[in-house]
Design a protein around this motif. Structure first.
Motif, PDB file in Angstrom:
ATOM      1  N   ARG A 156      -4.922  12.541 -10.253  1.00 18.46           N
ATOM      2  CA  ARG A 156      -5.684  11.886 -11.330  1.00 18.46           C
ATOM      3  C   ARG A 156      -5.484  12.630 -12.654  1.00 18.46           C
ATOM      4  N   LYS A 157      -5.502  13.951 -12.596  1.00 21.31           N
ATOM      5  CA  LYS A 157      -5.327  14.747 -13.816  1.00 21.31           C
ATOM      6  C   LYS A 157      -3.929  14.563 -14.406  1.00 21.31           C
ATOM      7  N   MET A 158      -2.951  14.234 -13.559  1.00 19.55           N
ATOM      8  CA  MET A 158      -1.592  14.007 -14.041  1.00 19.55           C
ATOM      9  C   MET A 158      -1.394  12.590 -14.567  1.00 19.55           C
ATOM     10  N   GLY A 159      -2.413  11.714 -14.386  1.00 16.85           N
ATOM     11  CA  GLY A 159      -2.329  10.393 -14.985  1.00 16.85           C
ATOM     12  C   GLY A 159      -2.316   9.224 -14.030  1.00 16.85           C
ATOM     13  N   LEU A 160      -2.449   9.474 -12.724  1.00 15.07           N
ATOM     14  CA  LEU A 160      -2.480   8.371 -11.758  1.00 15.07           C
ATOM     15  C   LEU A 160      -3.917   7.886 -11.604  1.00 15.07           C
ATOM     16  N   ASP A 161      -4.115   6.558 -11.745  1.00 14.77           N
ATOM     17  CA  ASP A 161      -5.475   6.036 -11.624  1.00 14.77           C
ATOM     18  C   ASP A 161      -5.595   5.138 -10.399  1.00 14.77           C
ATOM     19  N   GLY A 162      -6.782   4.545 -10.224  1.00 14.11           N
ATOM     20  CA  GLY A 162      -7.012   3.660  -9.093  1.00 14.11           C
ATOM     21  C   GLY A 162      -7.206   4.420  -7.790  1.00 14.11           C
ATOM     22  N   LYS A 163      -7.127   3.678  -6.697  1.00 15.45           N
ATOM     23  CA  LYS A 163      -7.323   4.273  -5.374  1.00 15.45           C
ATOM     24  C   LYS A 163      -6.163   5.207  -5.026  1.00 15.45           C
ATOM     25  N   ILE A 164      -6.496   6.418  -4.620  1.00 21.67           N
ATOM     26  CA  ILE A 164      -5.484   7.415  -4.239  1.00 21.67           C
ATOM     27  C   ILE A 164      -5.825   7.922  -2.839  1.00 21.67           C
ATOM     28  N   GLU A 165      -4.932   7.695  -1.894  1.00 20.93           N
ATOM     29  CA  GLU A 165      -5.152   8.142  -0.524  1.00 20.93           C
ATOM     30  C   GLU A 165      -4.137   9.225  -0.179  1.00 20.93           C
ATOM     31  N   VAL A 166      -4.645  10.362   0.271  1.00 19.56           N
ATOM     32  CA  VAL A 166      -3.790  11.496   0.604  1.00 19.56           C
ATOM     33  C   VAL A 166      -4.062  11.912   2.046  1.00 19.56           C
ATOM     34  N   PHE A 167      -2.990  12.121   2.792  1.00 17.48           N
ATOM     35  CA  PHE A 167      -3.096  12.540   4.197  1.00 17.48           C
ATOM     36  C   PHE A 167      -2.228  13.780   4.369  1.00 17.48           C
ATOM     37  N   THR A 168      -2.871  14.904   4.663  1.00 21.26           N
ATOM     38  CA  THR A 168      -2.147  16.173   4.792  1.00 21.26           C
ATOM     39  C   THR A 168      -1.868  16.498   6.260  1.00 21.26           C
ATOM     40  N   SER A 169      -0.986  17.462   6.473  1.00 19.14           N
ATOM     41  CA  SER A 169      -0.753  17.918   7.849  1.00 19.14           C
ATOM     42  C   SER A 169      -2.018  18.542   8.424  1.00 19.14           C
ATOM     43  N   GLY A 170      -2.908  19.032   7.550  1.00 13.63           N
ATOM     44  CA  GLY A 170      -4.208  19.528   8.004  1.00 13.63           C
ATOM     45  C   GLY A 170      -5.066  18.408   8.570  1.00 13.63           C
TER      46      GLY A 170
ATOM     47  N   ASN B 296       0.826  -1.206   0.000  1.00 16.84           N
ATOM     48  CA  ASN B 296       0.000   0.000   0.000  1.00 16.84           C
ATOM     49  C   ASN B 296       0.861   1.256   0.000  1.00 16.84           C
ATOM     50  N   PHE B 297       0.254   2.347  -0.421  1.00 19.29           N
ATOM     51  CA  PHE B 297       0.943   3.646  -0.382  1.00 19.29           C
ATOM     52  C   PHE B 297      -0.048   4.723   0.020  1.00 19.29           C
ATOM     53  N   MET B 298       0.484   5.751   0.627  1.00 18.17           N
ATOM     54  CA  MET B 298      -0.324   6.901   1.020  1.00 18.17           C
ATOM     55  C   MET B 298       0.513   8.152   0.790  1.00 18.17           C
ATOM     56  N   PHE B 299      -0.060   9.128   0.129  1.00 16.60           N
ATOM     57  CA  PHE B 299       0.632  10.393  -0.045  1.00 16.60           C
ATOM     58  C   PHE B 299       0.559  11.175   1.257  1.00 16.60           C
ATOM     59  N   LEU B 300       1.716  11.611   1.720  1.00 17.60           N
ATOM     60  CA  LEU B 300       1.808  12.312   3.000  1.00 17.60           C
ATOM     61  C   LEU B 300       2.459  13.662   2.745  1.00 17.60           C
ATOM     62  N   THR B 301       1.699  14.718   2.923  1.00  9.48           N
ATOM     63  CA  THR B 301       2.230  16.037   2.608  1.00  9.48           C
ATOM     64  C   THR B 301       2.055  17.010   3.760  1.00  9.48           C
TER      65      THR B 301
END
Length: 265
Positions: A61-75, A41-46
């Motif tokens: 997604r607009k840049m071309g990444l498909d499938g499940k995308i999970e993003v977790f921000t400092s917010g 698994n992967f998670m974007f952490l910003t």
């Protein structure tokens, strides 16, 4: 050092690691495809709290990444941390409308008058009125929390002032530093990730381009650290730094090849 094959969750920094500006960096898609093929698994952490997780996912997604995308921000991490520690709060926010939306998602209320806390994020909509009001509230000794400490945010035009620069300005005016800074390199960020995912720290790796946030975060959190050289850190910076990653790769595509090699692909 832990083997890459033992890692179940890769935390990925975004700008400078997976993409730069609005373009994916070399090997980004190959890396994701490799993880999915291997059942990892992967998670974007910003640390960048100017946008919400949904906006970042849409950008990817607009840049071309498909499938499940999970993003977790400092917010996100700050919203969860505050709710767990203090319950839902009335927040005076130095932050964007999208950061306000993030806090509201966790039950907090954004207010202009009679707040319980001042929260500072990366505010790309900042104005003098917000800064002045925040300083007035902080002189009343309200709780003060920042989403992250980054001094600059990378851009195609060069570094831009980030939350850490606002922290310095507010300190000059009020003499106060945040009571908590939640984002990388604070291990609080990892605690929030583990609560969200249920993955233990020995099975987590951090992939990023900054020594003082991404790699220092991994070091403080006790997880595997992987530095990519597509963003802020150069080989000369690495040689001159006391912060050393466990693994160094030219780009995230090279990391994909290491994973393929370890699994015998």
């Amino acid at each position: 050092m832990r083997d890459l094959k033992d890692i179940e969750l890769f935390l990925l920094d975004m700008d400078g690691t997976f993409y730069l500006g609005n373009k994916l960096l070399p090997g980004s898609i190959e890396f994701v495809d490799t993880l999915r093929k291997q059942g990892k698994n992967f998670m974007f952490l910003t640390n960048n709290s100017s946008n919400d997780s949904e906006s970042y996912a849409e950008k990817l997604r607009k840049m071309g990444l498909d499938g499940k995308i999970e993003v977790f921000t400092s917010g996100d991490a700050t919203g969860i941390f505050l709710k767990e520690r203090y319950g839902t709060l009335r927040i005076f926010l130095v932050g964007t409308k999208k950061l306000a939306k993030t806090f509201e998602k966790y039950g907090h209320k954004i207010v202009q008058e009679d707040p319980e806390i001042v929260v500072l994020g990366y505010d790309t909509e900042i104005n003098y009125e917000k800064l002045a009001k925040a300083c007035i509230y902080l002189r009343k000794n309200l709780l003060y929390v920042a989403t992250h400490p980054d001094i600059n945010c990378p851009s195609l035009e060069g570094p831009l002032p980030d939350a850490g620069s606002y922290i310095a300005l507010i300190e000059k005016s009020t003499g106060r530093l945040p009571d908590y800074i939640v984002g990388k390199p604070n291990p609080l960020m990892l605690e929030m990730v583990m609560k969200k995912t249920g993955v233990s720290r020995e099975k987590i790796a951090m992939v990023g381009d900054r020594l003082y946030t991404d790699i220092e975060f991994a070091r403080r959190s006790g997880i595997l650290s992987i530095l990519v050289l597509t963003g802020e850190t150069t080989l000369e910076d690495l040689r001159n730094s006391s912060i050393k990653p466990d693994i160094v790769v030219e780009n995230i595509g090279e990391l994909a090849k290491l994973l393929q090699k370890e699994s015998g692909e």
